[in-house]
Design a protein around this motif. Structure first.
Motif, PDB file in Angstrom:
ATOM      1  N   ILE A  57       0.834  -1.212   0.000  1.00 21.84           N
ATOM      2  CA  ILE A  57       0.000   0.000   0.000  1.00 21.84           C
ATOM      3  C   ILE A  57       0.866   1.259   0.000  1.00 21.84           C
ATOM      4  N   SER A  58       1.795   1.346   0.938  1.00 21.43           N
ATOM      5  CA  SER A  58       2.589   2.580   1.098  1.00 21.43           C
ATOM      6  C   SER A  58       3.426   2.872  -0.142  1.00 21.43           C
ATOM      7  N   THR A  59       3.895   1.816  -0.818  1.00 22.47           N
ATOM      8  CA  THR A  59       4.671   1.999  -2.052  1.00 22.47           C
ATOM      9  C   THR A  59       3.829   2.678  -3.122  1.00 22.47           C
ATOM     10  N   LEU A  60       2.564   2.223  -3.283  1.00 20.63           N
ATOM     11  CA  LEU A  60       1.685   2.806  -4.301  1.00 20.63           C
ATOM     12  C   LEU A  60       1.204   4.199  -3.917  1.00 20.63           C
ATOM     13  N   VAL A  61       0.930   4.396  -2.630  1.00 20.53           N
ATOM     14  CA  VAL A  61       0.493   5.724  -2.169  1.00 20.53           C
ATOM     15  C   VAL A  61       1.553   6.766  -2.520  1.00 20.53           C
ATOM     16  N   LYS A  62       2.808   6.388  -2.339  1.00 20.71           N
ATOM     17  CA  LYS A  62       3.908   7.303  -2.652  1.00 20.71           C
ATOM     18  C   LYS A  62       4.082   7.463  -4.163  1.00 20.71           C
ATOM     19  N   ALA A  63       4.101   6.339  -4.895  1.00 22.09           N
ATOM     20  CA  ALA A  63       4.377   6.373  -6.339  1.00 22.09           C
ATOM     21  C   ALA A  63       3.269   7.065  -7.119  1.00 22.09           C
ATOM     22  N   TRP A  64       2.021   6.875  -6.683  1.00 25.15           N
ATOM     23  CA  TRP A  64       0.883   7.416  -7.429  1.00 25.15           C
ATOM     24  C   TRP A  64       0.265   8.643  -6.740  1.00 25.15           C
ATOM     25  N   GLN A  65       0.947   9.122  -5.706  1.00 31.61           N
ATOM     26  CA  GLN A  65       0.611  10.385  -5.028  1.00 31.61           C
ATOM     27  C   GLN A  65      -0.829  10.444  -4.526  1.00 31.61           C
ATOM     28  N   HIS A  69       4.116  -0.998 -22.564  1.00 27.85           N
ATOM     29  CA  HIS A  69       5.190  -1.166 -21.578  1.00 27.85           C
ATOM     30  C   HIS A  69       4.618  -0.997 -20.169  1.00 27.85           C
ATOM     31  N   ILE A  70       5.276  -1.639 -19.201  1.00 23.75           N
ATOM     32  CA  ILE A  70       4.799  -1.575 -17.815  1.00 23.75           C
ATOM     33  C   ILE A  70       5.628  -0.642 -16.944  1.00 23.75           C
ATOM     34  N   GLY A  71       6.703  -0.075 -17.496  1.00 20.06           N
ATOM     35  CA  GLY A  71       7.432   0.955 -16.770  1.00 20.06           C
ATOM     36  C   GLY A  71       8.662   0.482 -16.038  1.00 20.06           C
ATOM     37  N   PHE A  72       8.874   1.062 -14.839  1.00 18.86           N
ATOM     38  CA  PHE A  72      10.085   0.846 -14.049  1.00 18.86           C
ATOM     39  C   PHE A  72       9.742   0.189 -12.711  1.00 18.86           C
ATOM     40  N   ALA A  73      10.767  -0.321 -12.039  1.00 20.38           N
ATOM     41  CA  ALA A  73      10.577  -0.894 -10.703  1.00 20.38           C
ATOM     42  C   ALA A  73      10.076   0.177  -9.744  1.00 20.38           C
ATOM     43  N   LEU A  74       9.105  -0.184  -8.914  1.00 17.19           N
ATOM     44  CA  LEU A  74       8.590   0.739  -7.901  1.00 17.19           C
ATOM     45  C   LEU A  74       9.581   0.860  -6.741  1.00 17.19           C
ATOM     46  N   PRO A  75       9.473   1.928  -5.948  1.00 16.56           N
ATOM     47  CA  PRO A  75      10.365   2.086  -4.793  1.00 16.56           C
ATOM     48  C   PRO A  75      10.288   0.869  -3.862  1.00 16.56           C
ATOM     49  N   SER A  76      11.412   0.472  -3.338  1.00 22.06           N
ATOM     50  CA  SER A  76      11.566  -0.660  -2.398  1.00 22.06           C
ATOM     51  C   SER A  76      11.398  -2.021  -3.064  1.00 22.06           C
ATOM     52  N   VAL A  77      11.229  -2.042  -4.394  1.00 20.52           N
ATOM     53  CA  VAL A  77      11.098  -3.310  -5.109  1.00 20.52           C
ATOM     54  C   VAL A  77      12.339  -3.524  -5.982  1.00 20.52           C
ATOM     55  N   GLU A  78      12.951  -4.705  -5.853  1.00 21.82           N
ATOM     56  CA  GLU A  78      14.077  -5.073  -6.714  1.00 21.82           C
ATOM     57  C   GLU A  78      13.559  -5.953  -7.845  1.00 21.82           C
ATOM     58  N   VAL A  79      14.005  -5.673  -9.059  1.00 21.72           N
ATOM     59  CA  VAL A  79      13.578  -6.432 -10.239  1.00 21.72           C
ATOM     60  C   VAL A  79      14.808  -6.878 -11.024  1.00 21.72           C
ATOM     61  N   ARG A  80      14.780  -8.111 -11.519  1.00 21.65           N
ATOM     62  CA  ARG A  80      15.833  -8.561 -12.425  1.00 21.65           C
ATOM     63  C   ARG A  80      15.224  -9.490 -13.477  1.00 21.65           C
ATOM     64  N   LEU A  81      15.887  -9.575 -14.641  1.00 17.32           N
ATOM     65  CA  LEU A  81      15.510 -10.509 -15.698  1.00 17.32           C
ATOM     66  C   LEU A  81      16.587 -11.581 -15.781  1.00 17.32           C
ATOM     67  N   VAL A  82      16.154 -12.842 -15.842  1.00 14.81           N
ATOM     68  CA  VAL A  82      17.122 -13.946 -15.819  1.00 14.81           C
ATOM     69  C   VAL A  82      16.799 -14.980 -16.903  1.00 14.81           C
ATOM     70  N   ASN A  83      17.794 -15.841 -17.172  1.00 14.62           N
ATOM     71  CA  ASN A  83      17.580 -16.949 -18.104  1.00 14.62           C
ATOM     72  C   ASN A  83      17.083 -18.179 -17.343  1.00 14.62           C
ATOM     73  N   GLU A  84      17.050 -19.337 -18.039  1.00 10.27           N
ATOM     74  CA  GLU A  84      16.516 -20.569 -17.431  1.00 10.27           C
ATOM     75  C   GLU A  84      17.327 -21.030 -16.225  1.00 10.27           C
TER      76      GLU A  84
END
Length: 492
Positions: free
Chosen positions: A171-179, A318-333
């Protein structure tokens, strides 16, 4: 005290909920939820994470029930109000819920539970009686808060257990990101057994001190009438709803269309999620409303993880960028980070990620890498910093003739062909190709599949062109409007 509840005390006189029965302040919501919590405790100090299921229509009673379960120390298990009894029984058996709170309109569907000796059916009307309020437990944020069920597109639905800390982070992540702020007023249309409706709309608005008006069931004309009142300034929906709103808008007179467009242009934020948003729908809504819909990416297990910017360029498809406090990575198999420009599975890490699949330790273990990254099963590519979804590895990535083909990319092209209203592309087993690319189409009566096939060959490589077409009245969908592609495959 839970942060969501604590925040409500700061807005006690403000309107929290509007539904078909009335208007309710935060003070009334706090009082009602305390009454429900006291009823559930019945002299006990703490429910100690007992699962309490509830089947209540969207509105004040739903929110008060959910908050009441939390304030009593229970784990809330919201039931889908459109599910048949066997699906509901599966959730109850899986969670071991001994208490079920229900609205009177759901007494008939849950009537078979009356024969169950170990299940206590509680009518929502029971909470209207005078209650003996009692002290409520102090809750640690690490405790279990809610079990939501996955859509079960590839296997039996799994119960996703999130803690209060997970939910507060989401909740707090979205409240901040989407004001979000206390001046926001939103319309609740989405099912409340799903993270989109519960977290993104309902909980974000209430965390910030805003107002949620519920409309149930969905009706496009009613939505536009509510918009015309001039209160709503934040709107979130799934692509199917935007599609239906566009259809309704196109049936109106030019004068009414102009009035609607003027109203929509005053909104602060419009969001689409839970399924891929067709670029054609995005562009048409932009014409109508002046808004480029904000697309984001999330799951039951992680809340929202990636989002287009609130302020800044929003890219269609496109879905955009990683939100605050969220780590994102793309990996292979092999769970190894990929090179720039390559596609890979999205993996997520952060405080918003769920605790476990309820009662399924093996499934939980498989869902995470050895170093704690959650495997989403979704494949994406990063382009100029923006993530773009190619599809779900098991559903939307078709392996045909040695190629990995994104069904979503083909769908976007097909939707631009005249006489096509909607479509879904899937792969079906084939001895020669491994999987054969095929398409389900919602099309005009005079549609000709050969003309589509010939046209597609001028737009995309031949190996991506579907070999078979099935014209159907509508695409099979789940409660959130997502196309259930496994059901579509069966029709071939």
């Amino acid at each position: 005290m839970l942060q969501l509840i604590s925040n409500a005390f700061s807005h006690s006189k403000k309107t929290a909920i509007v539904d078909q029965f009335g208007t309710y302040t935060y003070k009334q919501l706090l009082s009602k939820s305390e009454q429900i919590a006291s009823f559930l405790l019945n002299g006990r100090q703490d429910l100690e994470e007992a699962r309490v299921a509830f089947m209540v229509s969207p509105g004040f009673d739903y929110v008060a029930t959910q908050w009441g379960i939390w304030r009593a120390g229970g784990i809330a298990v919201p039931l889908c109000i459109s599910y048949p009894f066997p699906s509901l029984k599966y959730v109850l058996d899986d969670t071991g819920a001994k208490k079920v709170i229900l609205g009177k309109e759901y007494q008939e569907v849950l009537a078979p539970l009356q024969k169950e000796e170990n299940i206590d059916l509680i009518s929502i009307a029971a909470f209207n009686k005078d209650a003996n309020f009692q002290a409520l437990p102090e809750l640690d944020a690490a405790r279990g808060a809610m079990i939501l069920y996955t859509s079960g597109t590839t296997s039996l639905p799994k119960g996703v257990l999130s803690t209060h800390a997970n939910i507060e982070s989401q909740i707090s992540t979205l409240v901040k990101a989407w004001q979000w702020s206390s001046t926001d007023y939103t319309l609740g249309l989405l099912p409340l057994h799903h993270v989109h409706g519960i977290i993104n709309v309902l909980s974000c608005a209430l965390w910030a001190g805003g107002t949620v008006q519920f409309l149930h069931p969905f009706d496009a004309d009613q939505v536009f009438k509510i918009f015309a009142e001039g209160k709503v300034n934040v709107f979130m929906a799934v692509p199917t709803i935007y599609f239906k709103l566009i259809s309704a808008y196109e049936s109106y007179s030019p004068k009414r269309q102009k009035q609607i467009s003027e109203t929509l242009s005053t909104f602060r934020l419009m969001v689409s999620g839970s399924a891929a948003l067709p670029v054609s729908v995005m562009e048409k809504w932009k014409e109508i409303s002046g808004h480029y819909l904000l697309e984001r990416y999330g799951m039951t297990e992680i809340g929202m993880a990636i989002s287009n910017p609130y302020s800044g360029e929003r890219k269609a498809g496109h879905i955009g960028f990683a939100l605050p406090s969220v780590e994102v990575r793309l990996v292979n198999e092999n769970d190894e980070p990929i090179n720039p420009g390559e596609s890979g599975e999205i993996q997520i890490k952060g405080p918003s990620v769920f605790k476990e699949y309820w009662g399924k330790p093996e499934a939980t273990q498989k869902a995470f890498t050895a170093d704690g990254w959650f495997r989403t099963g979704d494949v994406a590519i990063q382009e100029n910093g923006y993530y773009r979804i190619l599809g779900r590895d098991s559903i939307d990535i078709i392996k045909s003739g040695g190629y990995k083909i994104s069904a979503l990319e083909i769908e976007e092209v097909i939707r631009t062909f005249p006489k096509i209203k909607d479509c879904a592309v899937v792969g079906i087993p084939d001895e020669e190709w491994g999987e054969l690319v095929v398409a389900g189409l919602v099309a005009a009566t005079d549609f000709d599949s050969k003309s589509l096939m010939d046209w597609l060959k001028t737009k995309i490589p031949a190996y991506k062109v579907p070999r078979k077409y099935l014209v159907i009245e509508d695409l099979p969908r789940n409660a959130m409007g997502k196309v259930t592609k496994n059901e579509l495959k069966k029709r071939f």
